[in-house]
Scaffold this motif. Structure first.
Motif, mmCIF file in Angstrom:
data_model
loop_
_atom_site.group_PDB
_atom_site.id
_atom_site.type_symbol
_atom_site.label_atom_id
_atom_site.label_comp_id
_atom_site.label_asym_id
_atom_site.label_seq_id
_atom_site.Cartn_x
_atom_site.Cartn_y
_atom_site.Cartn_z
ATOM 1 N N SER A 224 -101.471 -27.544 -7.005
ATOM 2 C CA SER A 224 -101.935 -28.545 -8.130
ATOM 3 C C SER A 224 -101.524 -30.301 -8.319
ATOM 4 C CB SER A 224 -102.220 -27.648 -9.553
ATOM 5 O OG SER A 224 -103.575 -27.216 -9.481
ATOM 6 N N CYS A 225 -100.425 -30.175 -7.909
ATOM 7 C CA CYS A 225 -99.499 -31.199 -8.366
ATOM 8 C C CYS A 225 -99.128 -31.872 -6.703
ATOM 9 C CB CYS A 225 -98.744 -31.039 -9.047
ATOM 10 S SG CYS A 225 -97.229 -32.377 -9.625
ATOM 11 N N HIS A 226 -99.443 -32.924 -6.859
ATOM 12 C CA HIS A 226 -98.657 -33.990 -5.500
ATOM 13 C C HIS A 226 -98.272 -35.209 -6.302
ATOM 14 C CE1 HIS A 226 -102.304 -31.396 -3.994
ATOM 15 N NE2 HIS A 226 -101.413 -31.490 -3.512
ATOM 16 N N THR A 227 -98.190 -35.775 -6.543
ATOM 17 C CA THR A 227 -97.798 -37.570 -7.355
ATOM 18 C C THR A 227 -98.060 -37.243 -8.789
ATOM 19 O OG1 THR A 227 -99.980 -38.755 -7.033
ATOM 20 C CG2 THR A 227 -98.601 -37.790 -5.184
ATOM 21 N N SER A 228 -97.929 -38.442 -9.003
ATOM 22 C CA SER A 228 -96.932 -38.902 -10.679
ATOM 23 C C SER A 228 -98.297 -38.799 -11.643
ATOM 24 C CB SER A 228 -95.811 -39.716 -10.918
ATOM 25 O OG SER A 228 -96.382 -40.889 -10.543
ATOM 26 N N ALA A 229 -99.308 -38.905 -10.559
ATOM 27 C CA ALA A 229 -100.909 -39.148 -10.912
ATOM 28 C C ALA A 229 -101.699 -38.160 -10.845
ATOM 29 C CB ALA A 229 -101.315 -40.391 -9.460
ATOM 30 N N ASP A 230 -101.182 -36.421 -10.347
ATOM 31 C CA ASP A 230 -102.253 -35.704 -11.498
ATOM 32 C C ASP A 230 -101.111 -35.696 -12.811
ATOM 33 O OD1 ASP A 230 -103.382 -35.489 -8.628
ATOM 34 O OD2 ASP A 230 -101.079 -34.686 -7.925
ATOM 35 N N LEU A 231 -100.349 -35.744 -13.146
ATOM 36 C CA LEU A 231 -99.825 -34.980 -14.337
ATOM 37 C C LEU A 231 -100.571 -34.739 -15.004
ATOM 38 C CD1 LEU A 231 -95.928 -36.033 -14.008
ATOM 39 C CD2 LEU A 231 -96.842 -34.292 -13.544
ATOM 40 N N ASP A 232 -101.894 -35.977 -15.296
ATOM 41 C CA ASP A 232 -102.032 -36.015 -16.917
ATOM 42 C C ASP A 232 -103.205 -34.323 -16.324
ATOM 43 O OD1 ASP A 232 -101.248 -38.429 -18.187
ATOM 44 O OD2 ASP A 232 -102.886 -39.181 -16.574
ATOM 45 N N ARG A 233 -103.391 -34.065 -15.654
ATOM 46 C CA ARG A 233 -104.336 -33.212 -15.232
ATOM 47 C C ARG A 233 -103.929 -31.703 -15.790
ATOM 48 N NH1 ARG A 233 -106.109 -31.428 -11.363
ATOM 49 N NH2 ARG A 233 -104.499 -32.246 -9.512
ATOM 50 N N LEU A 234 -102.279 -31.633 -15.936
ATOM 51 C CA LEU A 234 -101.535 -30.385 -15.701
ATOM 52 C C LEU A 234 -101.050 -29.504 -17.112
ATOM 53 C CD1 LEU A 234 -99.883 -31.412 -12.366
ATOM 54 C CD2 LEU A 234 -102.017 -29.854 -12.636
ATOM 55 N N GLY A 235 -101.535 -30.371 -17.715
ATOM 56 C CA GLY A 235 -101.822 -30.271 -19.980
ATOM 57 C C GLY A 235 -101.220 -28.238 -19.701
ATOM 58 N N ASP A 236 -101.649 -27.907 -19.123
ATOM 59 C CA ASP A 236 -101.243 -26.021 -19.441
ATOM 60 C C ASP A 236 -100.393 -25.259 -18.529
ATOM 61 O OD1 ASP A 236 -103.877 -25.630 -21.184
ATOM 62 O OD2 ASP A 236 -105.162 -27.008 -19.343
ATOM 63 N N PHE A 237 -99.555 -26.139 -17.445
ATOM 64 C CA PHE A 237 -98.993 -25.750 -16.873
ATOM 65 C C PHE A 237 -97.770 -25.868 -17.428
ATOM 66 C CE2 PHE A 237 -102.032 -26.208 -13.575
ATOM 67 C CZ PHE A 237 -101.393 -24.252 -12.955
ATOM 68 N N THR A 251 -89.263 -41.874 -2.421
ATOM 69 C CA THR A 251 -90.041 -42.401 -3.135
ATOM 70 C C THR A 251 -90.916 -42.427 -4.457
ATOM 71 O OG1 THR A 251 -88.892 -44.005 -1.459
ATOM 72 C CG2 THR A 251 -90.351 -44.705 -3.321
ATOM 73 N N GLU A 252 -91.541 -41.846 -4.085
ATOM 74 C CA GLU A 252 -92.488 -41.357 -4.855
ATOM 75 C C GLU A 252 -92.385 -39.526 -5.815
ATOM 76 O OE1 GLU A 252 -94.968 -42.124 -6.634
ATOM 77 O OE2 GLU A 252 -95.515 -39.348 -7.028
ATOM 78 N N ALA A 253 -91.375 -39.250 -4.832
ATOM 79 C CA ALA A 253 -90.959 -38.096 -5.681
ATOM 80 C C ALA A 253 -89.736 -38.055 -6.329
ATOM 81 C CB ALA A 253 -89.981 -36.822 -4.762
ATOM 82 N N LEU A 254 -89.010 -39.028 -6.389
ATOM 83 C CA LEU A 254 -88.319 -39.426 -7.671
ATOM 84 C C LEU A 254 -89.162 -39.935 -8.699
ATOM 85 C CD1 LEU A 254 -85.300 -41.433 -5.216
ATOM 86 C CD2 LEU A 254 -84.992 -39.053 -6.706
ATOM 87 N N VAL A 255 -90.192 -40.153 -8.345
ATOM 88 C CA VAL A 255 -91.515 -41.117 -9.861
ATOM 89 C C VAL A 255 -91.620 -40.317 -10.251
ATOM 90 C CG1 VAL A 255 -92.940 -42.706 -10.127
ATOM 91 C CG2 VAL A 255 -91.426 -43.183 -8.533
ATOM 92 N N LEU A 256 -92.186 -39.189 -9.530
ATOM 93 C CA LEU A 256 -92.572 -37.860 -9.941
ATOM 94 C C LEU A 256 -91.257 -37.022 -10.914
ATOM 95 C CD1 LEU A 256 -94.994 -35.512 -10.322
ATOM 96 C CD2 LEU A 256 -94.606 -35.150 -8.406
ATOM 97 N N ARG A 257 -90.937 -37.114 -10.084
ATOM 98 C CA ARG A 257 -89.394 -36.205 -11.282
ATOM 99 C C ARG A 257 -89.351 -36.561 -12.607
ATOM 100 N NH1 ARG A 257 -83.155 -35.496 -9.351
ATOM 101 N NH2 ARG A 257 -83.393 -37.669 -9.714
ATOM 102 N N GLN A 258 -89.264 -37.943 -12.541
ATOM 103 C CA GLN A 258 -88.798 -38.811 -13.864
ATOM 104 C C GLN A 258 -89.989 -38.637 -14.870
ATOM 105 O OE1 GLN A 258 -86.465 -40.284 -14.355
ATOM 106 N NE2 GLN A 258 -87.114 -41.803 -16.733
ATOM 107 N N ALA A 259 -91.256 -38.930 -14.408
ATOM 108 C CA ALA A 259 -92.310 -38.699 -14.706
ATOM 109 C C ALA A 259 -92.628 -37.479 -15.136
ATOM 110 C CB ALA A 259 -93.383 -39.391 -14.322
ATOM 111 N N ALA A 260 -91.952 -36.180 -14.450
ATOM 112 C CA ALA A 260 -92.776 -34.811 -15.376
ATOM 113 C C ALA A 260 -91.262 -34.707 -16.056
ATOM 114 C CB ALA A 260 -92.469 -33.568 -14.110
ATOM 115 N N ARG A 261 -90.681 -34.792 -16.358
ATOM 116 C CA ARG A 261 -89.634 -34.832 -17.685
ATOM 117 C C ARG A 261 -89.504 -35.633 -18.756
ATOM 118 N NH1 ARG A 261 -84.784 -34.768 -14.159
ATOM 119 N NH2 ARG A 261 -83.908 -32.505 -12.892
ATOM 120 N N GLU A 262 -90.146 -37.277 -18.658
ATOM 121 C CA GLU A 262 -90.684 -37.660 -19.682
ATOM 122 C C GLU A 262 -91.417 -36.768 -20.088
ATOM 123 O OE1 GLU A 262 -89.163 -42.148 -17.762
ATOM 124 O OE2 GLU A 262 -91.124 -41.344 -18.560
ATOM 125 N N ARG A 263 -92.546 -36.016 -19.411
ATOM 126 C CA ARG A 263 -93.447 -35.495 -20.559
ATOM 127 C C ARG A 263 -93.273 -33.453 -20.604
ATOM 128 N NH1 ARG A 263 -99.156 -38.063 -17.890
ATOM 129 N NH2 ARG A 263 -98.014 -40.271 -17.075
#
Ligand SMILES: CC(C)C[C@H](N)C(=O)N[C@H](CCOc1cc(O)cc2c1C(=O)N[C@@H]2C)C(=O)O
Ligand code: MG
Length: 325
Positions: A224-237, A251-263
């Motif tokens: 269900s999760c590929h990039t940081s753009a997916d995070l908004d859909r994943l509120g029940d995870f 490059t995107e994996a580091l962006v995703l890690r940061q965005a995931a932690r922030e949320r």
């Protein structure tokens, strides 16, 4: 001036066969990309996301066809996510490190990589087979086992794994197979056997099935999760599994890690099958992760020269990729 030098497909044999609910695999085709500036050469590897219809040949062709700038930031907008972009992005990082004579971890503002307690995957099988595999893996020093499940008979499988590895930490990967189950009840039964996390219980695209599910364990989004753009859909995870092939590069994996932690998501870092050339950049993202699942090269019958070493269940940092010169 940076040039694409090559994009080729290599076949690497799996040790035995790797089995999950979707099938068995006896070898893996990886795409290897090289870029150069006339003096230095950078390399990157990607493994096609098979469940999205990617193929290694298709990835190699996509890299060869790419006509935009050979620049990591440009890739983020000019090439779709996936294994092709991953191989190219990692080759560009490797080249950048060589040109600057500085390791990638330093270029990326990360701390020096430490050994990683990777999970080891227990392939799907009958309970006795999984119990034996768990016993062997625990004996090799793996303290975290990731068990592949199918949505049928999983409790017996995990009970058997627990018997084979009484002291191991356990996580499970349902690979989208729990659609007909009461997810909270199934998770509770596995929690009672000491399982600490469930990966991808529901089918990708049907994340709404998790609404209102009160699982006693963290649920982790993989398919269900590929990039940081997916995070908004994943509120029940509760967690996301970051893979460089899904994200389309370091490059995107580091962006995703940061965005995931922030949320507030917990972070898992996983992999496809592939050699240490593909695992080395993922090992940078995995530093400090809650769950590390970087056994993709350990499941091969052989690996590249300079392969990442395994010492008592810990994946050691190596010199195969991204170390500058
Ligand atoms: C075999 C993997 C590298 C082990 C890893 N721990 C893992 O479970 N990853 C999967 C995704 C990758 O799984 C693959 C890779 C592959 O090249 C071929 C297959 C699979 C798979 O699951 N089935 C086929 C046979 C994960 O986290 O879901
Ligand atoms: Mg998974």
């Amino acid at each position: 001036m940076i040039h694409l030098l090559s994009a080729t497909v290599e076949r690497w044999p799996v040790a035995g066969a790797f089995i999950i609910s979707r099938g068995a695999k006896t070898d893996v085709d990886v795409v290897v990309c090289t870029v150069g500036d006339g003096t230095h050469v950078g390399r990157g590897e990607g493994t096609a996301i098979y469940y999205e219809g990617e193929t290694a040949e298709g990835c190699a062709a996509a890299i060869r066809a790419y006509a935009g700038p050979l620049d990591r930031q440009a890739l983020l907008t000019q090439m779709p996510r996936g294994a092709a972009r991953n191989a190219l992005d990692c080759a560009l990082w490797d080249l950048e490190a060589k040109r600057a004579d500085v390791p990638v971890w330093q270029l990326a503002g990360l701390s020096a990589p430490a050994p990683l307690p990777t999970a080891f995957t227990i392939s799907l099988g009958d309970p006795a087979t999984m119990e034996a595999a768990a016993r062997t893996a625990a004996g090799r020093g793996f303290a975290l086992l990731k068990c592949k499940l199918t949505g049928e008979g999983d409790r017996a499988r995990i009970a058997a794994v627990r018997a084979g590895a009484p002291d191991a930490r356990l996580i499970v990967d349902a690979n989208e197979s729990w659609h007909d189950l009461d997810i909270a009840a199934e998770a509770q039964a596995l929690a009672d056997l000491g399982v600490e996390m469930v990966e991808q219980p529901v089918i990708h695209g049907r994340e709404a099935a998790l609404a209102g599910v009160r699982a006693p364990l963290p649920l982790c989004a993989d398919e269900s999760c590929h990039t940081s753009a997916d995070l908004d859909r994943l509120g029940d995870f509760d967690a996301v599994n970051i893979k460089l092939d899904k994200a389309g590069g370091l490059t995107e994996a580091l962006v995703l890690r940061q965005a995931a932690r922030e949320r507030g998501f917990r972070v898992m870092v996983g992999c496809m099958l592939g050699t240490s050339l593909g695992i080395a950049p993922a090992a940078l993202v995995a530093q400090g992760a809650d769950w590390i699942d970087l056994d993709g090269a350990l499941l091969l019958a052989r690996d590249r020269d300079g392969a990442l070493a395994l010492d008592d269940g810990l994946l050691q940092p190596g010199n195969l990729w991204g170390m500058g010169e």
